[in-house]
Design a protein around this motif. Sequence first.
Motif, PDB file in Angstrom:
ATOM      1  N   GLU A  11      55.729  54.264 103.439  1.00 45.53           N
ATOM      2  CA  GLU A  11      57.181  54.217 103.560  1.00 45.53           C
ATOM      3  C   GLU A  11      57.296  54.275 105.112  1.00 45.53           C
ATOM      4  N   ASP A  12      58.611  53.650 105.754  1.00 43.94           N
ATOM      5  CA  ASP A  12      58.918  54.141 106.985  1.00 43.94           C
ATOM      6  C   ASP A  12      59.309  55.484 107.001  1.00 43.94           C
ATOM      7  N   PRO A  13      59.067  56.242 108.119  1.00 43.86           N
ATOM      8  CA  PRO A  13      59.771  57.540 107.960  1.00 43.86           C
ATOM      9  C   PRO A  13      61.164  57.701 107.994  1.00 43.86           C
ATOM     10  N   ASP A  14      61.492  59.051 107.902  1.00 47.66           N
ATOM     11  CA  ASP A  14      63.023  59.250 107.707  1.00 47.66           C
ATOM     12  C   ASP A  14      63.898  58.866 108.944  1.00 47.66           C
ATOM     13  N   VAL A  15      63.151  58.719 110.201  1.00 45.45           N
ATOM     14  CA  VAL A  15      63.831  58.753 111.357  1.00 45.45           C
ATOM     15  C   VAL A  15      62.895  57.498 112.147  1.00 45.45           C
ATOM     16  N   GLY A  16      63.519  56.533 112.576  1.00 43.15           N
ATOM     17  CA  GLY A  16      62.692  55.321 112.981  1.00 43.15           C
ATOM     18  C   GLY A  16      61.940  54.497 112.088  1.00 43.15           C
ATOM     19  N   TYR A  17      61.175  53.713 112.571  1.00 45.35           N
ATOM     20  CA  TYR A  17      60.703  52.516 111.741  1.00 45.35           C
ATOM     21  C   TYR A  17      59.142  52.844 112.275  1.00 45.35           C
ATOM     22  N   ARG A  18      58.158  52.676 111.177  1.00 43.72           N
ATOM     23  CA  ARG A  18      57.055  52.590 111.478  1.00 43.72           C
ATOM     24  C   ARG A  18      56.691  51.211 112.295  1.00 43.72           C
ATOM     25  N   ALA A  19      55.845  51.308 113.179  1.00 43.02           N
ATOM     26  CA  ALA A  19      55.391  49.950 113.977  1.00 43.02           C
ATOM     27  C   ALA A  19      54.726  49.111 112.923  1.00 43.02           C
ATOM     28  N   ARG A  20      54.665  48.098 113.127  1.00 40.21           N
ATOM     29  CA  ARG A  20      53.884  46.973 112.476  1.00 40.21           C
ATOM     30  C   ARG A  20      52.757  46.494 113.254  1.00 40.21           C
ATOM     31  N   LEU A  21      51.695  46.057 112.564  1.00 40.23           N
ATOM     32  CA  LEU A  21      50.400  45.686 113.306  1.00 40.23           C
ATOM     33  C   LEU A  21      50.447  44.090 113.239  1.00 40.23           C
ATOM     34  N   ALA A  22      49.889  43.282 114.375  1.00 43.57           N
ATOM     35  CA  ALA A  22      49.728  42.136 114.452  1.00 43.57           C
ATOM     36  C   ALA A  22      48.235  41.967 114.644  1.00 43.57           C
ATOM     37  N   TYR A  23      47.542  41.332 113.563  1.00 46.96           N
ATOM     38  CA  TYR A  23      46.118  41.053 113.409  1.00 46.96           C
ATOM     39  C   TYR A  23      45.651  39.591 113.486  1.00 46.96           C
ATOM     40  N   THR A  24      44.678  39.400 114.367  1.00 46.00           N
ATOM     41  CA  THR A  24      44.199  37.850 114.080  1.00 46.00           C
ATOM     42  C   THR A  24      42.833  37.919 113.483  1.00 46.00           C
ATOM     43  N   ARG A  25      42.711  37.411 112.568  1.00 46.09           N
ATOM     44  CA  ARG A  25      41.322  37.402 111.746  1.00 46.09           C
ATOM     45  C   ARG A  25      40.260  36.842 112.578  1.00 46.09           C
ATOM     46  N   ASP A  26      39.308  37.847 112.615  1.00 46.76           N
ATOM     47  CA  ASP A  26      38.066  37.086 113.231  1.00 46.76           C
ATOM     48  C   ASP A  26      37.007  36.452 112.423  1.00 46.76           C
ATOM     49  N   HIS A  27      37.485  36.464 110.996  1.00 44.80           N
ATOM     50  CA  HIS A  27      36.183  35.971 110.190  1.00 44.80           C
ATOM     51  C   HIS A  27      37.405  35.443 108.806  1.00 44.80           C
ATOM     52  N   PRO A  28      37.320  33.844 108.907  1.00 49.36           N
ATOM     53  CA  PRO A  28      38.530  33.551 107.851  1.00 49.36           C
ATOM     54  C   PRO A  28      38.252  33.956 106.803  1.00 49.36           C
ATOM     55  N   LEU A  29      37.014  34.481 105.904  1.00 50.59           N
ATOM     56  CA  LEU A  29      37.029  34.952 104.638  1.00 50.59           C
ATOM     57  C   LEU A  29      36.993  36.307 104.520  1.00 50.59           C
ATOM     58  N   ARG A  30      37.069  36.988 105.458  1.00 46.98           N
ATOM     59  CA  ARG A  30      37.084  38.660 104.961  1.00 46.98           C
ATOM     60  C   ARG A  30      38.543  38.912 104.554  1.00 46.98           C
ATOM     61  N   SER A  31      38.546  39.728 103.671  1.00 47.18           N
ATOM     62  CA  SER A  31      39.706  40.478 103.072  1.00 47.18           C
ATOM     63  C   SER A  31      39.290  41.971 103.016  1.00 47.18           C
ATOM     64  N   TRP A  32      40.283  42.524 103.368  1.00 54.79           N
ATOM     65  CA  TRP A  32      40.532  44.048 103.718  1.00 54.79           C
ATOM     66  C   TRP A  32      40.875  44.587 102.217  1.00 54.79           C
ATOM     67  N   MET A  33      41.101  43.753 101.296  1.00 57.84           N
ATOM     68  CA  MET A  33      41.636  44.302  99.897  1.00 57.84           C
ATOM     69  C   MET A  33      40.821  44.051  98.877  1.00 57.84           C
ATOM     70  N   THR A  34      39.628  43.453  99.010  1.00 61.05           N
ATOM     71  CA  THR A  34      38.637  43.092  97.701  1.00 61.05           C
ATOM     72  C   THR A  34      37.990  44.405  97.057  1.00 61.05           C
ATOM     73  N   GLY A  35      37.663  45.480  97.947  1.00 55.70           N
ATOM     74  CA  GLY A  35      36.817  46.396  97.638  1.00 55.70           C
ATOM     75  C   GLY A  35      35.393  46.169  97.916  1.00 55.70           C
ATOM     76  N   VAL A  36      35.193  45.010  98.565  1.00 56.50           N
ATOM     77  CA  VAL A  36      33.742  44.557  98.646  1.00 56.50           C
ATOM     78  C   VAL A  36      33.322  44.999 100.010  1.00 56.50           C
ATOM     79  N   ARG A  37      32.062  45.463 100.306  1.00 55.27           N
ATOM     80  CA  ARG A  37      31.605  45.544 101.529  1.00 55.27           C
ATOM     81  C   ARG A  37      31.286  44.395 102.220  1.00 55.27           C
ATOM     82  N   PHE A  38      31.458  44.606 103.565  1.00 57.29           N
ATOM     83  CA  PHE A  38      31.394  43.237 104.514  1.00 57.29           C
ATOM     84  C   PHE A  38      29.990  42.714 104.575  1.00 57.29           C
TER      85      PHE A  38
END
Length: 191
Positions: A11-38
């Motif tokens: 969650e965001d902290p009590d004071v301020g906001y957590r920075a967001r990340l901008a990410y440009t995919r380097d590989h169109p099929l790579r998912s960081w959420m599948t639990g599968v080794r790249f």
Amino acid sequence: MPESYYVLGVEDPDVGYRARLAYTRDHPLRSWMTGVRFDKQPPAPIPLKLRGTDEEGWVLGELWLTPITVMSKRLHEVLLRAGVDNLDTYAVELTDPEDGTVYRDFVAFNLVGKVAAADAGKTRFAAGGKERTGSADIDSLAVDLDKTRGALMFRLAESVNAIVVHASVKDAIEAAGISTLTFLEPEDWAG
């Protein structure tokens, strides 16, 4: 005390906001959420840009779960000491586009392994949701302890957006003074 598990969140902290990340995919099929080794490694280091919210006062977090999974090196060390051994990590550079500051105290991570640990008889699936591996809509999760086989940290196979951690991992994170993560009781988690 019986063995227990929690769903990891941030969650965001009590004071301020957590920075967001901008990410440009380097590989169109790579998912960081599948639990599968790249099979193809990401670039080293992975370039990420920080962006604030519309509000002032953003801060760096310990953990990001989207659009790419990133954690502080401090959190990574805690997880390793707690016995978590299924993280593939990659160097990242977080760049603040406003002033050019580059932060290198973070790693991208792929949590390798998913476990079908939802107790089918006690887990409540969302109306219209289907119990399909990796895509279920869950209103309330019940973890079947026998199915976890003692895993310390894993993606839930029934809904891979859930990262499930053993109580010992939760305790290690809290003992290290990391207070910006949330640990939901499985029955309180929906996703």
